[in-house]
Write an enzyme that holds these catalytic residues in place. Structure first.
Site, PDB file in Angstrom:
ATOM      1  N   ASN A 103       1.014  -1.082   0.001  1.00 62.19           N
ATOM      2  CA  ASN A 103      -0.001   0.075   0.038  1.00 62.19           C
ATOM      3  C   ASN A 103       0.886   1.110   0.065  1.00 62.19           C
ATOM      4  OD1 ASN A 103      -1.845   1.962   0.608  1.00 62.19           O
ATOM      5  ND2 ASN A 103      -2.385   1.252   2.671  1.00 62.19           N
ATOM      6  N   TRP A 104       0.997   1.773  -1.073  1.00 68.13           N
ATOM      7  CA  TRP A 104       2.002   3.019  -1.270  1.00 68.13           C
ATOM      8  C   TRP A 104       1.249   4.331  -0.680  1.00 68.13           C
ATOM      9  CZ3 TRP A 104       4.647   3.088  -6.793  1.00 68.13           C
ATOM     10  CH2 TRP A 104       5.495   1.982  -6.989  1.00 68.13           C
ATOM     11  N   LYS A 105       0.116   3.919  -0.193  1.00 70.41           N
ATOM     12  CA  LYS A 105      -0.543   5.457   0.368  1.00 70.41           C
ATOM     13  C   LYS A 105      -0.282   6.544  -0.684  1.00 70.41           C
ATOM     14  CE  LYS A 105      -0.053   3.314   4.645  1.00 70.41           C
ATOM     15  NZ  LYS A 105      -0.158   3.260   6.199  1.00 70.41           N
ATOM     16  N   HIS A 161      -9.485   1.266   4.889  1.00 70.29           N
ATOM     17  CA  HIS A 161      -8.138   1.490   5.658  1.00 70.29           C
ATOM     18  C   HIS A 161      -8.314   2.482   6.707  1.00 70.29           C
ATOM     19  CE1 HIS A 161      -4.134   2.539   6.314  1.00 70.29           C
ATOM     20  NE2 HIS A 161      -3.572   1.428   5.832  1.00 70.29           N
ATOM     21  N   GLU A 218      -6.529   4.932   7.713  1.00 68.69           N
ATOM     22  CA  GLU A 218      -6.799   6.165   7.614  1.00 68.69           C
ATOM     23  C   GLU A 218      -7.694   6.736   6.674  1.00 68.69           C
ATOM     24  OE1 GLU A 218      -2.783   5.372   5.546  1.00 68.69           O
ATOM     25  OE2 GLU A 218      -1.784   4.967   7.335  1.00 68.69           O
ATOM     26  N   GLU A 256      -5.082  -4.612  10.466  1.00 62.78           N
ATOM     27  CA  GLU A 256      -4.060  -3.481  10.707  1.00 62.78           C
ATOM     28  C   GLU A 256      -4.300  -2.867  11.994  1.00 62.78           C
ATOM     29  OE1 GLU A 256      -2.061  -2.664   6.781  1.00 62.78           O
ATOM     30  OE2 GLU A 256      -3.868  -1.233   7.221  1.00 62.78           O
ATOM     31  N   GLY A 285       2.752   2.238  10.772  1.00 63.11           N
ATOM     32  CA  GLY A 285       4.048   3.243  10.699  1.00 63.11           C
ATOM     33  C   GLY A 285       4.520   3.832  12.080  1.00 63.11           C
ATOM     34  N   SER A 307       3.736  -2.238  10.479  1.00 63.12           N
ATOM     35  CA  SER A 307       5.131  -2.191  10.658  1.00 63.12           C
ATOM     36  C   SER A 307       5.668  -3.535  10.250  1.00 63.12           C
ATOM     37  CB  SER A 307       5.347  -1.865  12.197  1.00 63.12           C
ATOM     38  OG  SER A 307       4.885  -0.521  12.243  1.00 63.12           O
ATOM     39  N   GLY A 336       2.822  -1.010   4.336  1.00 64.43           N
ATOM     40  CA  GLY A 336       3.009   0.360   3.847  1.00 64.43           C
ATOM     41  C   GLY A 336       4.370   0.534   3.667  1.00 64.43           C
ATOM     42  N   GLY A 337       5.187   1.429   4.251  1.00 70.56           N
ATOM     43  CA  GLY A 337       6.272   1.950   4.193  1.00 70.56           C
ATOM     44  C   GLY A 337       7.285   1.185   3.375  1.00 70.56           C
TER      45      GLY A 337
HETATM   46  P1  13P Z   1       3.212   0.503   7.599  1.00 71.19           P
HETATM   47  O1  13P Z   1       3.715  -0.918   7.021  1.00 71.19           O
HETATM   48  O2  13P Z   1       4.033   1.645   7.046  1.00 71.19           O
HETATM   49  O3  13P Z   1       3.180   0.386   8.929  1.00 71.19           O
HETATM   50  O4  13P Z   1       1.786   0.410   7.258  1.00 71.19           O
HETATM   51  C1  13P Z   1       0.772  -0.303   6.914  1.00 71.19           C
HETATM   52  C2  13P Z   1      -0.559  -0.158   6.413  1.00 71.19           C
HETATM   53  O5  13P Z   1      -1.243   0.963   6.866  1.00 71.19           O
HETATM   54  C3  13P Z   1      -0.776  -0.828   5.101  1.00 71.19           C
HETATM   55  O6  13P Z   1      -1.993  -0.544   4.534  1.00 71.19           O
END
Ligand code: 13P
Length: 243
Positions: A9-11, A89, A91, A159, A165, A205, A226-227
């Site tokens: 997920n590149w956000k 998600h 967010e 999640e 993050g 994470s 994510g990251g």
């Molecule tokens: P991180 O891997 O950066 O913690 O993000 C997880 C996430 O929100 C994937 O959708």
């Protein structure tokens, strides 16, 4: 047997130059043992599709078209080259006030056009501290997933909000307990045969250093990353840990 899925997920990150990341992921896994998916911002789906890595969206509107400024329909994601879409998600739940009923409508929109719906659930830190993790996750699973779920149209991503993050993760036992609970809820509603085939991802994470341990937990069928999905080396390390 559930085939593991490693989804990035590149956000709100990336550019056309990020095609280099896609190419490096593809080249590192000519015959991947797991399924690989990258969900970039919607504007990058078309330019990055067709390079050998499956593409997904990060959200869609419930309607197929209309006066919804700034939104993207599931059909548009599909036309751009997506095969899946992340929905609900945390967010989006937090920044856009999305509730379970809206997420459920979005999942139905995804299915309308043949997209795999990756429905996200997860408790906040306050929920966990108050011992409400399973209550919150159970409510989200019940409310965000439409009738008609199958292993081909649904993936559930657990999640925990406080793990996203932050570099913090639940213990392996805690991850296993929530995943087993989600599978049980899916089994009660859709039957054991269907539930056994639906993949449950852990997200929050996930890094190359902790991926193998997490993938060893029963009922963990991959990760939503994510990251670490923004760097080919890290994402490749996670994919390798799943294979
Ligand atoms: P991180 O891997 O950066 O913690 O993000 C997880 C996430 O929100 C994937 O959708």
């Amino acid at each position: 047997m559930r085939r593991k899925l490693i989804a990035g997920n590149w956000k709100m990150n990336g550019s056309r130059e990020s095609g280099a990341v896609i190419d490096a992921v593809r080249d590192a896994h000519p015959e991947p043992a797991v399924e690989i998916l990258v969900c970039p911002p919607a504007t990058l789906i078309a330019p990055l599709a067709g390079r050998g890595i499956a593409m997904g969206g990060q959200d869609c509107h419930p309607e197929p078209e209309g006066a919804h400024t700034g939104d993207v329909a599931a059909e548009m994601l599909r036309e751009a080259g997506a095969v899946a879409v992340i929905l609900g998600h945390s967010e989006r739940r937090a920044e856009h006030g999305e509730g379970d009923a809206l997420v459920e409508a979005k999942a139905r929109a995804a299915w309308r056009t043949g997209l795999l719906a990756i429905v996200c659930v997860g408790e906040s830190e306050a929920d966990r501290d108050a011992g409400r993790t399973l209550e919150v996750v159970g409510r989200q699973v019940a409310g965000s997933i439409p009738d008609g779920a199958t292993p081909d149209n649904l993936v559930v991503a657990y999640e925990p909000v406080w793990a996203i993050g932050t570099g913090r993760t639940p213990s392996l036992e805690e991850i296993g307990a929530v995943h087993a609970f989600i599978r049980e809820k899916l089994s009660e509603r859709f039957g054991a045969g269907t539930s056994d085939g639906i993949r449950l991802l852990y997200g929050g994470s996930v890094k190359p250093a902790n991926a193998a341990d997490i993938f060893g937990v029963p009922d963990v069928d991959g990760a939503l990353v994510g990251g670490a999905s923004l760097k080919a080396e890290d994402f490749n390390g996670i994919i390798a840990a799943a294979g």
